[in-house]
Scaffold this active site. Sequence first.
Site, PDB file in Angstrom:
ATOM      1  N   HIS A  33      48.408  50.565  33.904  1.00 27.86           N
ATOM      2  CA  HIS A  33      49.805  50.241  33.575  1.00 27.86           C
ATOM      3  C   HIS A  33      50.202  50.999  32.295  1.00 27.86           C
ATOM      4  O   HIS A  33      49.414  51.089  31.348  1.00 27.86           O
ATOM      5  CB  HIS A  33      49.963  48.746  33.278  1.00 27.86           C
ATOM      6  CG  HIS A  33      49.806  47.838  34.465  1.00 27.86           C
ATOM      7  ND1 HIS A  33      49.656  48.276  35.757  1.00 27.86           N
ATOM      8  CD2 HIS A  33      49.803  46.478  34.526  1.00 27.86           C
ATOM      9  CE1 HIS A  33      49.562  47.224  36.567  1.00 27.86           C
ATOM     10  NE2 HIS A  33      49.639  46.128  35.848  1.00 27.86           N
TER      11      HIS A  33
ATOM     12  N   CYS B 299      47.752  41.130  32.923  1.00 25.52           N
ATOM     13  CA  CYS B 299      47.335  42.475  32.504  1.00 25.52           C
ATOM     14  C   CYS B 299      48.336  43.143  31.552  1.00 25.52           C
ATOM     15  O   CYS B 299      47.949  43.779  30.567  1.00 25.52           O
ATOM     16  CB  CYS B 299      47.116  43.354  33.727  1.00 25.52           C
ATOM     17  SG  CYS B 299      48.358  43.151  35.004  1.00 25.52           S
TER      18      CYS B 299
HETATM   19  P1  NAP Z   1      43.115  40.984  46.216  1.00 17.85           P
HETATM   20  O1  NAP Z   1      42.594  42.364  46.109  1.00 17.85           O
HETATM   21  O2  NAP Z   1      44.131  40.691  47.256  1.00 17.85           O
HETATM   22  O3  NAP Z   1      41.865  39.980  46.410  1.00 17.85           O
HETATM   23  C1  NAP Z   1      42.022  38.598  46.570  1.00 17.85           C
HETATM   24  C2  NAP Z   1      40.659  37.935  46.528  1.00 17.85           C
HETATM   25  O4  NAP Z   1      40.833  36.524  46.635  1.00 17.85           O
HETATM   26  C3  NAP Z   1      39.779  38.352  47.689  1.00 17.85           C
HETATM   27  O5  NAP Z   1      38.430  38.323  47.298  1.00 17.85           O
HETATM   28  C4  NAP Z   1      40.041  37.249  48.700  1.00 17.85           C
HETATM   29  O6  NAP Z   1      39.017  37.078  49.638  1.00 17.85           O
HETATM   30  C5  NAP Z   1      40.078  36.057  47.752  1.00 17.85           C
HETATM   31  N1  NAP Z   1      40.718  34.910  48.369  1.00 17.85           N
HETATM   32  C6  NAP Z   1      41.955  34.843  48.895  1.00 17.85           C
HETATM   33  N2  NAP Z   1      42.162  33.618  49.427  1.00 17.85           N
HETATM   34  C7  NAP Z   1      41.038  32.920  49.256  1.00 17.85           C
HETATM   35  C8  NAP Z   1      40.604  31.614  49.595  1.00 17.85           C
HETATM   36  N3  NAP Z   1      41.398  30.773  50.253  1.00 17.85           N
HETATM   37  N4  NAP Z   1      39.360  31.219  49.237  1.00 17.85           N
HETATM   38  C9  NAP Z   1      38.545  32.068  48.596  1.00 17.85           C
HETATM   39  N5  NAP Z   1      38.880  33.319  48.240  1.00 17.85           N
HETATM   40  C10 NAP Z   1      40.106  33.743  48.559  1.00 17.85           C
HETATM   41  O7  NAP Z   1      43.750  40.499  44.862  1.00 17.85           O
HETATM   42  P2  NAP Z   1      43.318  40.862  43.346  1.00 17.85           P
HETATM   43  O8  NAP Z   1      44.095  42.012  42.878  1.00 17.85           O
HETATM   44  O9  NAP Z   1      41.848  40.910  43.224  1.00 17.85           O
HETATM   45  O10 NAP Z   1      43.915  39.615  42.581  1.00 17.85           O
HETATM   46  C11 NAP Z   1      43.512  38.316  42.844  1.00 17.85           C
HETATM   47  C12 NAP Z   1      44.178  37.371  41.866  1.00 17.85           C
HETATM   48  O11 NAP Z   1      43.758  37.719  40.549  1.00 17.85           O
HETATM   49  C13 NAP Z   1      45.713  37.478  41.844  1.00 17.85           C
HETATM   50  O12 NAP Z   1      46.296  36.624  42.794  1.00 17.85           O
HETATM   51  C14 NAP Z   1      46.032  37.073  40.447  1.00 17.85           C
HETATM   52  O13 NAP Z   1      46.146  35.674  40.335  1.00 17.85           O
HETATM   53  C15 NAP Z   1      44.834  37.550  39.656  1.00 17.85           C
HETATM   54  N6  NAP Z   1      45.127  38.837  38.993  1.00 17.85           N
HETATM   55  C16 NAP Z   1      45.255  38.805  37.674  1.00 17.85           C
HETATM   56  C17 NAP Z   1      45.548  39.944  37.005  1.00 17.85           C
HETATM   57  C18 NAP Z   1      45.765  39.890  35.558  1.00 17.85           C
HETATM   58  O14 NAP Z   1      46.770  40.368  35.151  1.00 17.85           O
HETATM   59  N7  NAP Z   1      44.870  39.334  34.762  1.00 17.85           N
HETATM   60  C19 NAP Z   1      45.694  41.157  37.658  1.00 17.85           C
HETATM   61  C20 NAP Z   1      45.542  41.175  39.016  1.00 17.85           C
HETATM   62  C21 NAP Z   1      45.255  39.994  39.669  1.00 17.85           C
HETATM   63  P3  NAP Z   1      39.108  37.777  51.096  1.00 17.85           P
HETATM   64  O15 NAP Z   1      38.769  39.217  50.909  1.00 17.85           O
HETATM   65  O16 NAP Z   1      38.068  37.027  51.862  1.00 17.85           O
HETATM   66  O17 NAP Z   1      40.488  37.571  51.609  1.00 17.85           O
HETATM   67  O1  3JN Z   2      51.477  42.931  39.299  1.00 22.20           O
HETATM   68  C1  3JN Z   2      50.653  43.219  38.421  1.00 22.20           C
HETATM   69  O2  3JN Z   2      50.525  44.362  37.987  1.00 22.20           O
HETATM   70  C2  3JN Z   2      49.802  42.150  37.867  1.00 22.20           C
HETATM   71  C3  3JN Z   2      49.765  41.003  38.772  1.00 22.20           C
HETATM   72  C4  3JN Z   2      49.225  39.877  38.465  1.00 22.20           C
HETATM   73  C5  3JN Z   2      49.286  38.753  39.375  1.00 22.20           C
HETATM   74  C6  3JN Z   2      49.448  38.953  40.754  1.00 22.20           C
HETATM   75  C7  3JN Z   2      49.551  37.865  41.608  1.00 22.20           C
HETATM   76  C8  3JN Z   2      49.512  36.594  41.119  1.00 22.20           C
HETATM   77  C9  3JN Z   2      49.213  37.458  38.878  1.00 22.20           C
HETATM   78  C10 3JN Z   2      48.957  37.266  37.426  1.00 22.20           C
HETATM   79  O3  3JN Z   2      47.843  37.516  37.007  1.00 22.20           O
HETATM   80  O4  3JN Z   2      49.845  36.855  36.689  1.00 22.20           O
HETATM   81  C11 3JN Z   2      49.345  36.376  39.749  1.00 22.20           C
HETATM   82  C12 3JN Z   2      49.314  34.983  39.261  1.00 22.20           C
HETATM   83  O5  3JN Z   2      48.234  34.453  39.132  1.00 22.20           O
HETATM   84  O6  3JN Z   2      50.377  34.427  39.017  1.00 22.20           O
END
Ligand code: NAP
Ligand code: 3JN
Length: 338
Positions: free
Chosen positions: A244, A131
Amino acid sequence: MKTYNVAVAGATGAVGNEMIKILEERRFPVGKLTLLASERSVGKKLAFRGELLPVEVLSESSFQGVQIGLFSPGGSVSEKFAPLAAQAGCIVIDNTSVFRMVPEIPLVVPEVNAEAIALYKNRGIIANPNCSTIQMVVALKPIHDAARIKRIVVSTYQAVSGTGKKAIEELSLQTRALLNGQDPVIKVYPHRIAFNCLPQIDVFLDNGYTKEEMKMVNETKKIMNDPTIAVTATTVRVPVFYAHSESINIETEKKITADEVRSLLASAPGVRVVDNPRVKLYPLAIDAAGSDDTLVGRIREDESIPNGINMWVVSDNIRKGAALNAVQIAEILIQKYL
Ligand code: NAP
Ligand code: 3JN
């Protein structure tokens, strides 16, 4: 109208929830929508186009007949299931960091390098950047094209929603506890986040930077297709729920004035210039939250060097920083390639 079966993996999370909302808002031509999460979510239902859809457990067989997979289930889960989905013929747009720096996998911000989407054919996977990187490159690409950026110094002020739904809850509970004279419970972050700033996002690496900081460095070079841009970052978590903010300093090869930057950015895709200090107008997290634009303001020349610009860049980390960027990629994918 042609429709596409879409799966959202991580549907119950902060990013997945927003993906579902954005698919509906932008009238993405979804045929069947499959919502996937972990076993913890069995029995949950989520709303889409006025219907409640059941959440299913993500498994190897989840992607039969699915054309597009929007993934945000965490790195280790994407690492296992994105290639399996791709093998089943589902094109994955993945929000985790696991595939971002794989050379043959495109890392895409549509306003910057939409042409890279064509490389989805290599592995059936397109990576969505971090992000903090996304909003920075949306604001900087037009300046790079006009004056070539030699160096970027960025400091971020990142909202807790970037850590997911548990962190949103933690800031809320800690704030309430402290205002009621109680001890805050610390679970998600290494220190209290309420009324505090934490100069650590993700883990520390051997070079003293955090992983989040190095994501910004490496991803920027890949998206801008320019390994020569020098980037240094300090990433900080602040007690803000959504959006952010970033203080960005750039040094350019060619002189560019603050007025020229303002007029370039005024017509740049995805950017809204919010810059009138005389009336105290500048980008604010509370204004960027819920918006699709990346807000840019405080544009001024860096008087300490001949060719420098400072700016303040704010964007909704869950929308443009994750879910919206992914859906925009999917839109281009279906318009141009499917
Ligand atoms: P979150 O609110 O904690 O949600 C995590 C999601 O993943 C929930 O739907 C969870 O399901 C699911 N999950 C976890 N373990 C799983 C498994 N073993 N099998 C299937 N589903 C599973 O986190 P979030 O903020 O949405 O972020 C999730 C991921 O997106 C992060 O880890 C990161 O890699 C990525 N992300 C990317 C950005 C970016 O900068 N582009 C920003 C934020 C996040 P349950 O509800 O059933 O636990
Ligand atoms: O912390 C933030 O504001 C963005 C977080 C992104 C994030 C959180 C957990 C795992 C990432 C990401 O998108 O880089 C990851 C990951 O996939 O490494």
